[in-house]
Design a protein around this motif. Structure first.
Motif, PDB file in Angstrom:
ATOM      1  N   ASN A  17      38.663  55.743  38.045  1.00 23.72           N
ATOM      2  CA  ASN A  17      37.722  56.128  36.991  1.00 23.72           C
ATOM      3  C   ASN A  17      36.302  56.300  37.509  1.00 23.72           C
ATOM      4  N   ALA A  18      36.059  56.007  38.770  1.00 21.17           N
ATOM      5  CA  ALA A  18      34.751  56.166  39.422  1.00 21.17           C
ATOM      6  C   ALA A  18      33.652  55.400  38.693  1.00 21.17           C
ATOM      7  N   THR A  19      33.953  54.161  38.297  1.00 20.15           N
ATOM      8  CA  THR A  19      32.955  53.346  37.610  1.00 20.15           C
ATOM      9  C   THR A  19      32.071  52.589  38.592  1.00 20.15           C
ATOM     10  N   GLY A  20      32.563  52.386  39.808  1.00 21.38           N
ATOM     11  CA  GLY A  20      31.781  51.664  40.801  1.00 21.38           C
ATOM     12  C   GLY A  20      31.916  50.158  40.712  1.00 21.38           C
ATOM     13  N   PHE A  21      32.870  49.671  39.920  1.00 24.40           N
ATOM     14  CA  PHE A  21      33.055  48.229  39.748  1.00 24.40           C
ATOM     15  C   PHE A  21      34.312  47.712  40.447  1.00 24.40           C
ATOM     16  N   GLU A  22      34.802  48.446  41.441  1.00 29.37           N
ATOM     17  CA  GLU A  22      35.998  47.973  42.129  1.00 29.37           C
ATOM     18  C   GLU A  22      35.699  46.850  43.122  1.00 29.37           C
ATOM     19  N   GLY A  23      34.467  46.768  43.581  1.00 26.26           N
ATOM     20  CA  GLY A  23      34.095  45.745  44.563  1.00 26.26           C
ATOM     21  C   GLY A  23      34.330  44.322  44.101  1.00 26.26           C
ATOM     22  N   PRO A  24      33.841  43.925  42.918  1.00 23.70           N
ATOM     23  CA  PRO A  24      34.077  42.552  42.460  1.00 23.70           C
ATOM     24  C   PRO A  24      35.554  42.220  42.292  1.00 23.70           C
ATOM     25  N   ASN A  25      36.345  43.198  41.881  1.00 26.36           N
ATOM     26  CA  ASN A  25      37.776  42.953  41.723  1.00 26.36           C
ATOM     27  C   ASN A  25      38.446  42.738  43.074  1.00 26.36           C
ATOM     28  N   PRO A  54      53.342  24.627  44.110  1.00 23.20           N
ATOM     29  CA  PRO A  54      52.753  24.816  42.783  1.00 23.20           C
ATOM     30  C   PRO A  54      51.530  25.730  42.820  1.00 23.20           C
ATOM     31  N   GLY A  55      51.513  26.711  41.963  1.00 26.19           N
ATOM     32  CA  GLY A  55      50.377  27.617  41.849  1.00 26.19           C
ATOM     33  C   GLY A  55      50.515  28.913  42.626  1.00 26.19           C
ATOM     34  N   MET A  56      51.484  29.018  43.518  1.00 25.98           N
ATOM     35  CA  MET A  56      51.617  30.226  44.337  1.00 25.98           C
ATOM     36  C   MET A  56      51.956  31.449  43.499  1.00 25.98           C
ATOM     37  N   LEU A  57      52.896  31.313  42.582  1.00 28.58           N
ATOM     38  CA  LEU A  57      53.286  32.453  41.759  1.00 28.58           C
ATOM     39  C   LEU A  57      52.128  32.905  40.875  1.00 28.58           C
ATOM     40  N   PHE A  58      51.437  31.964  40.282  1.00 31.32           N
ATOM     41  CA  PHE A  58      50.301  32.299  39.414  1.00 31.32           C
ATOM     42  C   PHE A  58      49.202  33.021  40.194  1.00 31.32           C
ATOM     43  N   MET A  59      48.901  32.522  41.394  1.00 30.20           N
ATOM     44  CA  MET A  59      47.873  33.165  42.204  1.00 30.20           C
ATOM     45  C   MET A  59      48.321  34.556  42.651  1.00 30.20           C
ATOM     46  N   SER A  60      49.598  34.736  42.925  1.00 26.01           N
ATOM     47  CA  SER A  60      50.109  36.050  43.310  1.00 26.01           C
ATOM     48  C   SER A  60      49.973  37.045  42.159  1.00 26.01           C
ATOM     49  N   ILE A  61      50.269  36.589  40.949  1.00 26.74           N
ATOM     50  CA  ILE A  61      50.129  37.460  39.780  1.00 26.74           C
ATOM     51  C   ILE A  61      48.666  37.853  39.583  1.00 26.74           C
ATOM     52  N   LEU A  62      47.753  36.900  39.765  1.00 25.18           N
ATOM     53  CA  LEU A  62      46.331  37.215  39.628  1.00 25.18           C
ATOM     54  C   LEU A  62      45.866  38.201  40.706  1.00 25.18           C
ATOM     55  N   ILE A  63      46.352  38.038  41.936  1.00 22.46           N
ATOM     56  CA  ILE A  63      45.977  38.960  43.009  1.00 22.46           C
ATOM     57  C   ILE A  63      46.430  40.373  42.668  1.00 22.46           C
ATOM     58  N   ILE A  64      47.658  40.509  42.193  1.00 22.73           N
ATOM     59  CA  ILE A  64      48.165  41.834  41.824  1.00 22.73           C
ATOM     60  C   ILE A  64      47.330  42.417  40.691  1.00 22.73           C
ATOM     61  N   GLY A  65      46.990  41.609  39.705  1.00 24.49           N
ATOM     62  CA  GLY A  65      46.185  42.092  38.579  1.00 24.49           C
ATOM     63  C   GLY A  65      44.808  42.564  39.002  1.00 24.49           C
ATOM     64  N   PHE A  66      44.130  41.793  39.851  1.00 25.47           N
ATOM     65  CA  PHE A  66      42.805  42.207  40.313  1.00 25.47           C
ATOM     66  C   PHE A  66      42.879  43.458  41.175  1.00 25.47           C
ATOM     67  N   THR A  67      43.932  43.576  41.992  1.00 29.71           N
ATOM     68  CA  THR A  67      44.075  44.758  42.839  1.00 29.71           C
ATOM     69  C   THR A  67      44.340  46.006  42.001  1.00 29.71           C
ATOM     70  N   VAL A  68      45.202  45.887  41.000  1.00 29.73           N
ATOM     71  CA  VAL A  68      45.468  47.027  40.111  1.00 29.73           C
ATOM     72  C   VAL A  68      44.205  47.405  39.348  1.00 29.73           C
ATOM     73  N   ASN A  69      43.478  46.406  38.872  1.00 31.17           N
ATOM     74  CA  ASN A  69      42.232  46.682  38.156  1.00 31.17           C
ATOM     75  C   ASN A  69      41.226  47.388  39.065  1.00 31.17           C
ATOM     76  N   ALA A  70      41.161  46.984  40.337  1.00 33.46           N
ATOM     77  CA  ALA A  70      40.259  47.650  41.273  1.00 33.46           C
ATOM     78  C   ALA A  70      40.680  49.094  41.478  1.00 33.46           C
ATOM     79  N   GLY A  71      41.977  49.339  41.552  1.00 36.03           N
ATOM     80  CA  GLY A  71      42.463  50.721  41.691  1.00 36.03           C
ATOM     81  C   GLY A  71      42.109  51.571  40.492  1.00 36.03           C
ATOM     82  N   VAL A  72      42.249  51.004  39.306  1.00 36.95           N
ATOM     83  CA  VAL A  72      41.898  51.741  38.087  1.00 36.95           C
ATOM     84  C   VAL A  72      40.396  52.022  38.056  1.00 36.95           C
ATOM     85  N   GLN A  73      39.601  51.046  38.433  1.00 36.14           N
ATOM     86  CA  GLN A  73      38.151  51.241  38.459  1.00 36.14           C
ATOM     87  C   GLN A  73      37.767  52.313  39.481  1.00 36.14           C
ATOM     88  N   TYR A  74      38.472  52.346  40.609  1.00 35.73           N
ATOM     89  CA  TYR A  74      38.193  53.355  41.633  1.00 35.73           C
ATOM     90  C   TYR A  74      38.560  54.750  41.133  1.00 35.73           C
TER      91      TYR A  74
END
Length: 75
Positions: free
Chosen positions: A34-42, A12-32
């Motif tokens: 766009n050169a916003t400098g906010f990829e670290g927290p993601n 229980p919870g593995m699929l949900f956590m995997s989806i969140l990991i993918i979302g944060f990683t994609v968001n970090a890539g987009v932030q990188y």
């Protein structure tokens, strides 16, 4: 080994956590890009989720062993 992997995937919870990991990683890539400098927290959030996912899998497997429920064989 296949039964063990299937047992971990159905934890229980593995699929949900995997989806969140993918979302944060994609968001970090987009932030990188766009050169916003906010990829670290993601990336930090994705890493923490990965560690948490590993911990959940270990605890779930230990619980199954403690209850005497062996990994079910799918024959």
């Amino acid at each position: 080994m296949k039964n063990f992997i299937e047992s971990v995937v159905r934890t229980p919870g593995m699929l949900f956590m995997s989806i969140l990991i993918i979302g944060f990683t994609v968001n970090a890539g987009v932030q990188y890009i766009n050169a916003t400098g906010f990829e670290g927290p993601n990336l930090l959030a994705a890493g923490c989720l990965l560690v948490g996912q590993f911990a959940v899998a270990v605890v779930h497997q230990l619980r199954r062993l403690g209850q005497g429920n062996a990994t079910p064989s799918l024959q």
